[in-house]
Design an enzyme around this catalytic site. Structure first.
Site, PDB file in Angstrom:
ATOM      1  N   ARG A 151       0.792  -1.310   0.117  1.00 12.99           N
ATOM      2  CA  ARG A 151      -0.172  -0.127  -0.153  1.00 12.99           C
ATOM      3  C   ARG A 151       0.864   1.249  -0.006  1.00 12.99           C
ATOM      4  O   ARG A 151       2.090   1.252   0.436  1.00 12.99           O
ATOM      5  CB  ARG A 151      -1.029  -0.046   1.253  1.00 12.99           C
ATOM      6  CG  ARG A 151      -1.892  -1.198   1.291  1.00 12.99           C
ATOM      7  CD  ARG A 151      -2.686  -0.975   2.823  1.00 12.99           C
ATOM      8  NE  ARG A 151      -3.557  -2.204   2.813  1.00 12.99           N
ATOM      9  CZ  ARG A 151      -3.439  -3.129   3.780  1.00 12.99           C
ATOM     10  NH1 ARG A 151      -2.219  -3.332   4.427  1.00 12.99           N
ATOM     11  NH2 ARG A 151      -4.411  -3.988   3.728  1.00 12.99           N
ATOM     12  N   LYS A 175      -2.208  -1.842   7.846  1.00 12.95           N
ATOM     13  CA  LYS A 175      -3.633  -1.447   8.498  1.00 12.95           C
ATOM     14  C   LYS A 175      -3.561  -2.016   9.909  1.00 12.95           C
ATOM     15  O   LYS A 175      -3.343  -3.163  10.092  1.00 12.95           O
ATOM     16  CB  LYS A 175      -4.656  -1.830   7.934  1.00 12.95           C
ATOM     17  CG  LYS A 175      -4.838  -0.911   6.581  1.00 12.95           C
ATOM     18  CD  LYS A 175      -6.131  -0.987   5.742  1.00 12.95           C
ATOM     19  CE  LYS A 175      -6.329  -0.101   4.800  1.00 12.95           C
ATOM     20  NZ  LYS A 175      -7.782  -0.315   4.108  1.00 12.95           N
ATOM     21  N   HIS A 244      -1.779   2.350  -6.084  1.00 17.61           N
ATOM     22  CA  HIS A 244      -2.738   1.289  -5.788  1.00 17.61           C
ATOM     23  C   HIS A 244      -3.065   0.422  -7.090  1.00 17.61           C
ATOM     24  O   HIS A 244      -3.147  -0.923  -7.040  1.00 17.61           O
ATOM     25  CB  HIS A 244      -3.741   1.552  -5.363  1.00 17.61           C
ATOM     26  CG  HIS A 244      -4.527   0.863  -3.912  1.00 17.61           C
ATOM     27  ND1 HIS A 244      -4.048   1.071  -2.846  1.00 17.61           N
ATOM     28  CD2 HIS A 244      -5.587  -0.012  -4.018  1.00 17.61           C
ATOM     29  CE1 HIS A 244      -4.318   0.264  -2.175  1.00 17.61           C
ATOM     30  NE2 HIS A 244      -5.492  -0.375  -2.658  1.00 17.61           N
ATOM     31  N   ARG A 247      -0.278  -2.402  -6.904  1.00 21.53           N
ATOM     32  CA  ARG A 247      -0.828  -3.364  -6.028  1.00 21.53           C
ATOM     33  C   ARG A 247      -1.623  -4.349  -6.532  1.00 21.53           C
ATOM     34  O   ARG A 247      -1.815  -5.527  -6.481  1.00 21.53           O
ATOM     35  CB  ARG A 247      -1.227  -2.598  -4.683  1.00 21.53           C
ATOM     36  CG  ARG A 247      -1.708  -3.521  -3.681  1.00 21.53           C
ATOM     37  CD  ARG A 247      -2.016  -2.602  -2.305  1.00 21.53           C
ATOM     38  NE  ARG A 247      -3.132  -3.331  -1.383  1.00 21.53           N
ATOM     39  CZ  ARG A 247      -2.946  -4.354  -0.488  1.00 21.53           C
ATOM     40  NH1 ARG A 247      -1.562  -4.504  -0.230  1.00 21.53           N
ATOM     41  NH2 ARG A 247      -3.586  -4.452   0.140  1.00 21.53           N
ATOM     42  N   HIS A 270      -4.548  -8.508   3.834  1.00 19.83           N
ATOM     43  CA  HIS A 270      -6.167  -8.218   4.106  1.00 19.83           C
ATOM     44  C   HIS A 270      -6.466  -9.094   5.268  1.00 19.83           C
ATOM     45  O   HIS A 270      -6.255 -10.247   5.399  1.00 19.83           O
ATOM     46  CB  HIS A 270      -6.877  -8.832   2.743  1.00 19.83           C
ATOM     47  CG  HIS A 270      -6.714  -8.231   1.612  1.00 19.83           C
ATOM     48  ND1 HIS A 270      -6.870  -8.613   0.159  1.00 19.83           N
ATOM     49  CD2 HIS A 270      -6.411  -6.759   1.451  1.00 19.83           C
ATOM     50  CE1 HIS A 270      -6.640  -7.569  -0.493  1.00 19.83           C
ATOM     51  NE2 HIS A 270      -6.545  -6.490   0.066  1.00 19.83           N
ATOM     52  N   TYR A 279     -10.368 -10.183  -6.755  1.00 26.59           N
ATOM     53  CA  TYR A 279      -9.189 -10.464  -7.838  1.00 26.59           C
ATOM     54  C   TYR A 279      -9.670 -11.888  -8.585  1.00 26.59           C
ATOM     55  O   TYR A 279      -8.955 -11.970  -9.407  1.00 26.59           O
ATOM     56  CB  TYR A 279      -7.779 -10.598  -7.297  1.00 26.59           C
ATOM     57  CG  TYR A 279      -7.615  -9.215  -6.678  1.00 26.59           C
ATOM     58  CD1 TYR A 279      -6.822  -7.973  -7.325  1.00 26.59           C
ATOM     59  CD2 TYR A 279      -7.281  -8.907  -5.214  1.00 26.59           C
ATOM     60  CE1 TYR A 279      -6.661  -7.018  -6.961  1.00 26.59           C
ATOM     61  CE2 TYR A 279      -7.019  -7.861  -4.688  1.00 26.59           C
ATOM     62  CZ  TYR A 279      -6.568  -6.599  -5.660  1.00 26.59           C
ATOM     63  OH  TYR A 279      -6.023  -5.687  -5.039  1.00 26.59           O
TER      64      TYR A 279
END
Length: 304
Positions: A151, A175, A244, A247, A270, A279
């Site tokens: 990210r 995150k 992004h 990514r 994630h 995806y």
């Protein structure tokens, strides 16, 4: 304004005060709740109903009407969420017995597939000309974004100490402050080594950041975005390139080759696999083809 209408408005005002003072939501969020409830209040007015007379059937009718009028599924979901929160508050205050918005669902929001570059476009993008420190830095950043699926915030927060050149690994804080170790590809490793040789000519002596600006300090997210867009333009990229996008391309290329959703989830950091599943749609045609060829009960008999 009639006394009844004023009384209906007072319920909404009291709820908005509760959001601001008790739940300490931001003024913008409180304002958004107010706008969403105002729409329902206008509809109730047309039906000559009050908040206390609203039932599930009417909420469904309102949602269906708004959807027919072109309100997006996402906006409808938000308005229903505001309505549910409002009725939870009214119930808590003893103003109503039930929550008419419970169980009413908006149409599913269509998830947009993330844009990606194909392998050839990515190769063209990453072949940056120039050997000056800024060009070497930009190439290292772009190679790393694509090599490890970072990210933007993860890239700019990298310190020299997070990089293990010996093992070709990187420690990233994602995150929620969660750290993960990521492999670094050979091309990215080469680009980083070239940048590290040039880095002392730009970096301040006490700066720990892996990527620095021409002023010698940690590069800002905005600078990375503008450098990437500029480089893509110079390389003749067919679309606007942002961090992004690299990514997304990393994830879809990896999934196409391996088909290992759990591994890609782990690499992307994630928390929920449903985020990674977006995806799988990108290569669905390929998967369908494999299925048709490989599954014993999928193969179609040839007709004469």
């Amino acid at each position: 304004m009639s006394h009844a209408a004023a009384s209906e408005d007072a319920l909404v005002d009291s709820f908005l005060r509760h959001l601001a003072l008790e739940r300490r939501l931001s003024p913008r969020t409180v304002e958004a709740y107010g706008r969403d409830l105002k729409d329902m209040a206008a509809w109730l007015d047309q039906q000559q109903l009050g908040w206390r007379q609203l039932g599930q059937a009417q909420v469904r009718a309102w949602a269906a009407q708004r959807h027919r009028q072109g309100l997006s599924a996402k906006s409808l979901q938000r308005r229903l969420a505001a309505l549910r929160a409002f009725y939870r508050y009214l119930k808590r205050e003893g103003q109503v017995d039930g929550n008419p918005a419970t169980g009413v669902r908006a149409p599913k929001v269509e998830r947009k597939l993330p844009a990606t570059l194909d392998v050839d476009q990515m190769t063209q993008l990453l072949e940056l000309p120039g050997g000056d420190p800024l060009a070497l830095r930009d190439q290292a950043m772009m190679e790393l974004l694509y090599s490890s699926g970072l990210r933007l915030a993860e890239l700019v927060s990298l310190d020299l100490a997070d990089l293990d050149l010996q093992d070709a690994m990187l420690e990233v804080t994602g995150k929620g402050g969660k750290t993960r170790r990521l492999p670094v590809g050979s091309k990215a490793l080469e680009a980083i080594r070239r940048w590290l040789r040039a880095r002392p000519s730009l970096a301040a002596a006490d700066e720990q950041a892996l990527f620095v600006s021409r002023r010698g300090r940690r590069l800002s997210p905005r600078s990375v975005q503008s450098r990437l867009a500029k480089r893509a333009l110079e390389q003749g990229s067919p679309r606007h390139v942002h961090p992004h996008l690299l990514r997304h391309s990393f994830a879809s290329h990896l999934l196409e080759s391996s088909g290992d959703l759990r591994a890609v989830q782990e690499l992307l950091g994630h928390a929920n696999i449903s985020t990674t599943q977006i995806y799988t749609h990108l290569d669905f045609q390929h998967l369908a083809q494999v299925y048709d060829q490989a599954h014993p009960r999928a193969r179609r008999k040839k007709t004469d």
